[in-house]
Design an enzyme around this catalytic site. Structure first.
Site, PDB file in Angstrom:
ATOM      1  N   GLU A  36       0.863  -1.191   0.000  1.00 30.54           N
ATOM      2  CA  GLU A  36       0.000   0.000   0.000  1.00 30.54           C
ATOM      3  C   GLU A  36       0.899   1.241   0.000  1.00 30.54           C
ATOM      4  O   GLU A  36       1.834   1.333   0.790  1.00 30.54           O
ATOM      5  CB  GLU A  36      -0.926  -0.026   1.229  1.00 30.54           C
ATOM      6  CG  GLU A  36      -1.625   1.272   1.559  1.00 30.54           C
ATOM      7  CD  GLU A  36      -2.483   1.844   0.424  1.00 30.54           C
ATOM      8  OE1 GLU A  36      -3.223   1.089  -0.215  1.00 30.54           O
ATOM      9  OE2 GLU A  36      -2.375   3.076   0.187  1.00 30.54           O
ATOM     10  N   GLN A  37       0.561   2.194  -0.873  1.00 28.11           N
ATOM     11  CA  GLN A  37       1.408   3.391  -0.984  1.00 28.11           C
ATOM     12  C   GLN A  37       1.319   4.294   0.250  1.00 28.11           C
ATOM     13  O   GLN A  37       2.294   4.952   0.618  1.00 28.11           O
ATOM     14  CB  GLN A  37       1.031   4.187  -2.230  1.00 28.11           C
ATOM     15  CG  GLN A  37      -0.394   4.728  -2.209  1.00 28.11           C
ATOM     16  CD  GLN A  37      -0.793   5.456  -3.486  1.00 28.11           C
ATOM     17  OE1 GLN A  37       0.004   5.576  -4.398  1.00 28.11           O
ATOM     18  NE2 GLN A  37      -2.009   5.940  -3.549  1.00 28.11           N
ATOM     19  N   ARG A 107     -17.035   4.442   6.174  1.00 29.67           N
ATOM     20  CA  ARG A 107     -15.893   3.816   5.482  1.00 29.67           C
ATOM     21  C   ARG A 107     -14.716   3.480   6.404  1.00 29.67           C
ATOM     22  O   ARG A 107     -14.151   2.384   6.301  1.00 29.67           O
ATOM     23  CB  ARG A 107     -15.419   4.715   4.334  1.00 29.67           C
ATOM     24  CG  ARG A 107     -16.317   4.626   3.122  1.00 29.67           C
ATOM     25  CD  ARG A 107     -15.960   5.669   2.080  1.00 29.67           C
ATOM     26  NE  ARG A 107     -16.816   5.527   0.932  1.00 29.67           N
ATOM     27  CZ  ARG A 107     -16.463   4.945  -0.216  1.00 29.67           C
ATOM     28  NH1 ARG A 107     -15.248   4.474  -0.373  1.00 29.67           N
ATOM     29  NH2 ARG A 107     -17.313   4.839  -1.200  1.00 29.67           N
ATOM     30  N   TYR A 212     -28.599   7.985   3.890  1.00 35.14           N
ATOM     31  CA  TYR A 212     -28.943   6.746   4.618  1.00 35.14           C
ATOM     32  C   TYR A 212     -28.155   6.675   5.932  1.00 35.14           C
ATOM     33  O   TYR A 212     -27.121   7.330   6.069  1.00 35.14           O
ATOM     34  CB  TYR A 212     -28.707   5.499   3.748  1.00 35.14           C
ATOM     35  CG  TYR A 212     -27.325   5.354   3.144  1.00 35.14           C
ATOM     36  CD1 TYR A 212     -26.282   4.770   3.860  1.00 35.14           C
ATOM     37  CD2 TYR A 212     -27.051   5.795   1.853  1.00 35.14           C
ATOM     38  CE1 TYR A 212     -25.023   4.608   3.297  1.00 35.14           C
ATOM     39  CE2 TYR A 212     -25.796   5.641   1.287  1.00 35.14           C
ATOM     40  CZ  TYR A 212     -24.780   5.051   2.012  1.00 35.14           C
ATOM     41  OH  TYR A 212     -23.539   4.907   1.458  1.00 35.14           O
ATOM     42  N   ASP A 292     -11.703  -1.395  -8.442  1.00 42.52           N
ATOM     43  CA  ASP A 292     -11.739  -0.238  -9.346  1.00 42.52           C
ATOM     44  C   ASP A 292     -10.646  -0.299 -10.419  1.00 42.52           C
ATOM     45  O   ASP A 292     -10.823   0.264 -11.499  1.00 42.52           O
ATOM     46  CB  ASP A 292     -11.589   1.069  -8.551  1.00 42.52           C
ATOM     47  CG  ASP A 292     -12.942   1.581  -8.047  1.00 42.52           C
ATOM     48  OD1 ASP A 292     -13.900   0.781  -8.016  1.00 42.52           O
ATOM     49  OD2 ASP A 292     -13.029   2.771  -7.680  1.00 42.52           O
TER      50      ASP A 292
HETATM   51  C1  LIG Z   1     -19.612   9.095  -3.895  1.00 42.19           C
HETATM   52  C2  LIG Z   1     -19.284   7.650  -3.954  1.00 42.19           C
HETATM   53  C3  LIG Z   1     -20.128   6.744  -3.317  1.00 42.19           C
HETATM   54  C4  LIG Z   1     -19.881   5.378  -3.406  1.00 42.19           C
HETATM   55  N1  LIG Z   1     -20.731   4.526  -2.786  1.00 42.19           N
HETATM   56  C5  LIG Z   1     -20.537   3.194  -2.923  1.00 42.19           C
HETATM   57  C6  LIG Z   1     -21.447   2.278  -2.287  1.00 42.19           C
HETATM   58  O1  LIG Z   1     -22.406   2.655  -1.609  1.00 42.19           O
HETATM   59  N2  LIG Z   1     -21.211   0.955  -2.457  1.00 42.19           N
HETATM   60  C7  LIG Z   1     -20.165   0.487  -3.204  1.00 42.19           C
HETATM   61  O2  LIG Z   1     -20.029  -0.744  -3.338  1.00 42.19           O
HETATM   62  N3  LIG Z   1     -19.279   1.329  -3.797  1.00 42.19           N
HETATM   63  C8  LIG Z   1     -19.437   2.667  -3.670  1.00 42.19           C
HETATM   64  N4  LIG Z   1     -18.562   3.525  -4.262  1.00 42.19           N
HETATM   65  C9  LIG Z   1     -17.410   2.989  -5.028  1.00 42.19           C
HETATM   66  C10 LIG Z   1     -16.265   2.549  -4.120  1.00 42.19           C
HETATM   67  O3  LIG Z   1     -15.877   3.611  -3.273  1.00 42.19           O
HETATM   68  C11 LIG Z   1     -15.064   2.057  -4.923  1.00 42.19           C
HETATM   69  O4  LIG Z   1     -15.511   1.159  -5.909  1.00 42.19           O
HETATM   70  C12 LIG Z   1     -14.063   1.356  -4.005  1.00 42.19           C
HETATM   71  O5  LIG Z   1     -13.562   2.220  -3.027  1.00 42.19           O
HETATM   72  C13 LIG Z   1     -12.916   0.742  -4.808  1.00 42.19           C
HETATM   73  O6  LIG Z   1     -12.098  -0.007  -3.951  1.00 42.19           O
HETATM   74  P1  LIG Z   1     -10.670  -0.503  -4.458  1.00 42.19           P
HETATM   75  O7  LIG Z   1     -10.042  -1.163  -3.294  1.00 42.19           O
HETATM   76  O8  LIG Z   1     -10.819  -1.258  -5.723  1.00 42.19           O
HETATM   77  O9  LIG Z   1      -9.904   0.816  -4.855  1.00 42.19           O
HETATM   78  P2  LIG Z   1      -9.451   2.032  -3.928  1.00 42.19           P
HETATM   79  O10 LIG Z   1     -10.406   2.257  -2.813  1.00 42.19           O
HETATM   80  O11 LIG Z   1      -9.172   3.172  -4.844  1.00 42.19           O
HETATM   81  O12 LIG Z   1      -8.093   1.509  -3.273  1.00 42.19           O
HETATM   82  C14 LIG Z   1      -6.905   1.447  -4.002  1.00 42.19           C
HETATM   83  C15 LIG Z   1      -5.748   1.393  -3.009  1.00 42.19           C
HETATM   84  O13 LIG Z   1      -4.534   1.226  -3.741  1.00 42.19           O
HETATM   85  C16 LIG Z   1      -3.578   2.147  -3.278  1.00 42.19           C
HETATM   86  N5  LIG Z   1      -2.689   2.430  -4.415  1.00 42.19           N
HETATM   87  C17 LIG Z   1      -2.988   3.106  -5.542  1.00 42.19           C
HETATM   88  N6  LIG Z   1      -1.931   3.149  -6.359  1.00 42.19           N
HETATM   89  C18 LIG Z   1      -0.930   2.483  -5.741  1.00 42.19           C
HETATM   90  C19 LIG Z   1       0.414   2.186  -6.091  1.00 42.19           C
HETATM   91  N7  LIG Z   1       0.950   2.603  -7.252  1.00 42.19           N
HETATM   92  N8  LIG Z   1       1.167   1.467  -5.224  1.00 42.19           N
HETATM   93  C20 LIG Z   1       0.647   1.033  -4.040  1.00 42.19           C
HETATM   94  N9  LIG Z   1      -0.624   1.312  -3.646  1.00 42.19           N
HETATM   95  C21 LIG Z   1      -1.408   2.007  -4.501  1.00 42.19           C
HETATM   96  C22 LIG Z   1      -4.375   3.353  -2.821  1.00 42.19           C
HETATM   97  O14 LIG Z   1      -3.678   4.143  -1.898  1.00 42.19           O
HETATM   98  C23 LIG Z   1      -5.609   2.681  -2.211  1.00 42.19           C
HETATM   99  O15 LIG Z   1      -5.415   2.355  -0.848  1.00 42.19           O
HETATM  100  C24 LIG Z   1     -18.772   4.900  -4.165  1.00 42.19           C
HETATM  101  C25 LIG Z   1     -17.887   5.804  -4.775  1.00 42.19           C
HETATM  102  C26 LIG Z   1     -18.149   7.174  -4.688  1.00 42.19           C
HETATM  103  C27 LIG Z   1     -17.238   8.130  -5.387  1.00 42.19           C
END
Ligand SMILES: Cc1cc2nc3c(=O)[nH]c(=O)nc-3n(C[C@H](O)[C@H](O)[C@H](O)COP(=O)(O)OP(=O)(O)OC[C@H]3O[C@@H](n4cnc5c(N)ncnc54)[C@H](O)[C@@H]3O)c2cc1C
Length: 406
Positions: A36-37, A107, A212, A292
């Protein structure tokens, strides 16, 4: 079963990366290392809904009781309302079997509950990945501090700006939706009297307001979507004035009850809404994507994290069926085949949901918009909430095995 000496790296310690770490360890018995960065695991101070399709997975990973105890299950189904507070339709909030309900989570609580299930020894903080390259011995990772490590395989859970995605076939640029959201939480003691403990989506002319309960109803989450060209030339998020948010929902076309709710908000921040086109491939040899990084979607169906949780269970199921390191690329390929199709439907569906909430395009005809929202409710309960990611992966494995051994 893979040997316990198999080394898999997960890039990103967000909700996706941590759930993958739990699933790979518990379901496939694999040793993982999470890079994790950031210098600590954390999340923005806002809400997220854990939906029934993810709750089913989290129960099997042994974390659902904790999540329920930290979150808030609403009193019943949610509602879609027009700008004057008239009911358009009720919203799906549980699966067909009524076994799992939506859970509103703060969160930081959700990331904390997931992190508590991961051995701290396997999480390497302050490691920002610079590049990934498949080599004879597996995958070489290079970090921004100049250090390098080789693993048998790598999972990119590094979010919308994924570095790992660059090593996998194509890497589309994020697409700005033309909308920002004002997000935040308010203390439930500030809620107007008799404010219902359910999810609400208020839909008006080109903007919407969603809210909510969270954290055993001590907090209330809000997300207000409004059109803006702000992120085009600058940062993607930042602090915002509550007055700006209130001005977006001022005037006679919005219900004074909603305006009263907004008047109680003390703090907010803005966040640009981006997604990307569905990828055409997620995996290349021993490199794959999750969350994502693989399928950024707009938040209008609340499925981004929930899909990352489904991904984690599917990936662990395919890896659990691998016998040695040489099988990992095939496991990743099968995972990709199953998951890419499902998440593309939700990426497209989330764009459409946003257009409906904000009365854009063909939905400017509100009669059509409201009819479509009613249809969407039933799709959500059946196709989204009833989905069992583990079962689907196991069925796919059975099918592949039959083909292989017939
Ligand atoms: C307004 C809003 C509301 C939302 N509501 C919902 C909801 O109700 N339900 C739902 O399911 N989803 C919701 N989402 C979507 C959800 O927030 C994302 O889909 C989710 O956070 C993605 O998780 P992730 O772990 O894939 O990516 P991220 O949360 O982006 O995590 C990526 C991680 O990788 C790390 N990282 C990045 N690049 C590097 C690198 N080069 N080297 C090392 N580490 C790195 C980052 O620091 C981070 O910790 C919402 C989004 C928004 C914007």
């Amino acid at each position: 079963m893979l040997s316990r000496h198999t080394r898999i790296a997960i890039i990103g310690g967000g909700m996706g990366g941590l759930t993958a770490a739990i699933a790979l360890t518990k379901i496939a018995g694999i040793q993982v290392t999470v890079f994790e960065q950031a210098s600590r695991l954390g999340e923005v101070g806002a809400g997220v809904t854990v939906a029934p399709n993810a709750a089913r997975v989290l129960e099997r990973l042994g974390v659902l009781d904790r999540i329920r105890s930290l979150g808030a299950v609403p009193d019943g189904h949610g509602v879609y309302l027009d700008a004057m507070g008239r009911m358009v339709t009720d919203a799906a909030w549980e699966d067909t079997a009524k076994q799992y309900q939506n859970i509103g989570m703060y969160r930081p609580d959700l990331i904390g509950a997931l992190a508590d299930e991961v051995d701290p020894e396997v999480v390497r903080l302050g490691h920002r990945l610079a590049s990934v390259e498949a080599v004879d011995a597996g995958v070489r990772l290079e970090f921004e501090d100049g250090t390098e490590e080789v693993f048998d395989a790598v999972i990119g859970a590094d979010g919308i700006h994924s570095v790992v995605r660059r090593a996998v076939d194509q890497h589309p640029e994020p697409v700005y939706s033309g909308y920002i959201v004002y997000r935040g939480v308010m203390d439930a003691s500030r809620l107007p009297a008799d404010w219902p403990m359910i999810s609400q989506v208020w839909m008006g002319d080109s903007r919407h307001f969603m809210c909510y309960p969270l954290q055993q109803r001590r907090l209330f989450n809000f997300v207000a979507g409004v059109p803006s060209d702000r992120p085009l030339n600058g940062p993607w998020s930042g602090p915002a004035e509550v007055g700006e948010l209130a001005a977006e929902f001022a005037g006679e076309s919005w219900d004074p009850r909603l305006q009263n709710f907004i008047s109680q908000i003390e703090k907010t921040f803005w966040w640009g809404l981006f997604d990307h086109e569905p990828l055409t491939n997620w995996s290349q040899g021993p490199i794959t994507l999750l969350g994502d990084a693989a399928h950024t979607m707009l938040p209008h169906q609340g499925q981004g994290v929930n899909q990352a949780i489904e991904d984690s269970m599917a990936l662990a199921t395919f890896l659990a069926a691998a016998d040695d390191v040489g099988d990992i690329p095939e496991a990743f390929r099968r995972y990709t085949a199953v998951r890419m199709q499902r998440t593309a439907i939700l990426q497209n569906g989330s764009r459409r949901a946003g257009a409906m909430f904000d009365a854009q395009y063909e939905f400017a005809d509100l009669t059509k918009r409201d009819a479509d929202i009613r249809v969407g409710r039933d799709f959500r309960r059946g196709a989204v909430f009833d989905y069992d990611a583990q079962k689907v992966a196991e069925q796919a494995l059975g099918r592949f095995r039959k083909v292989q051994y017939a």
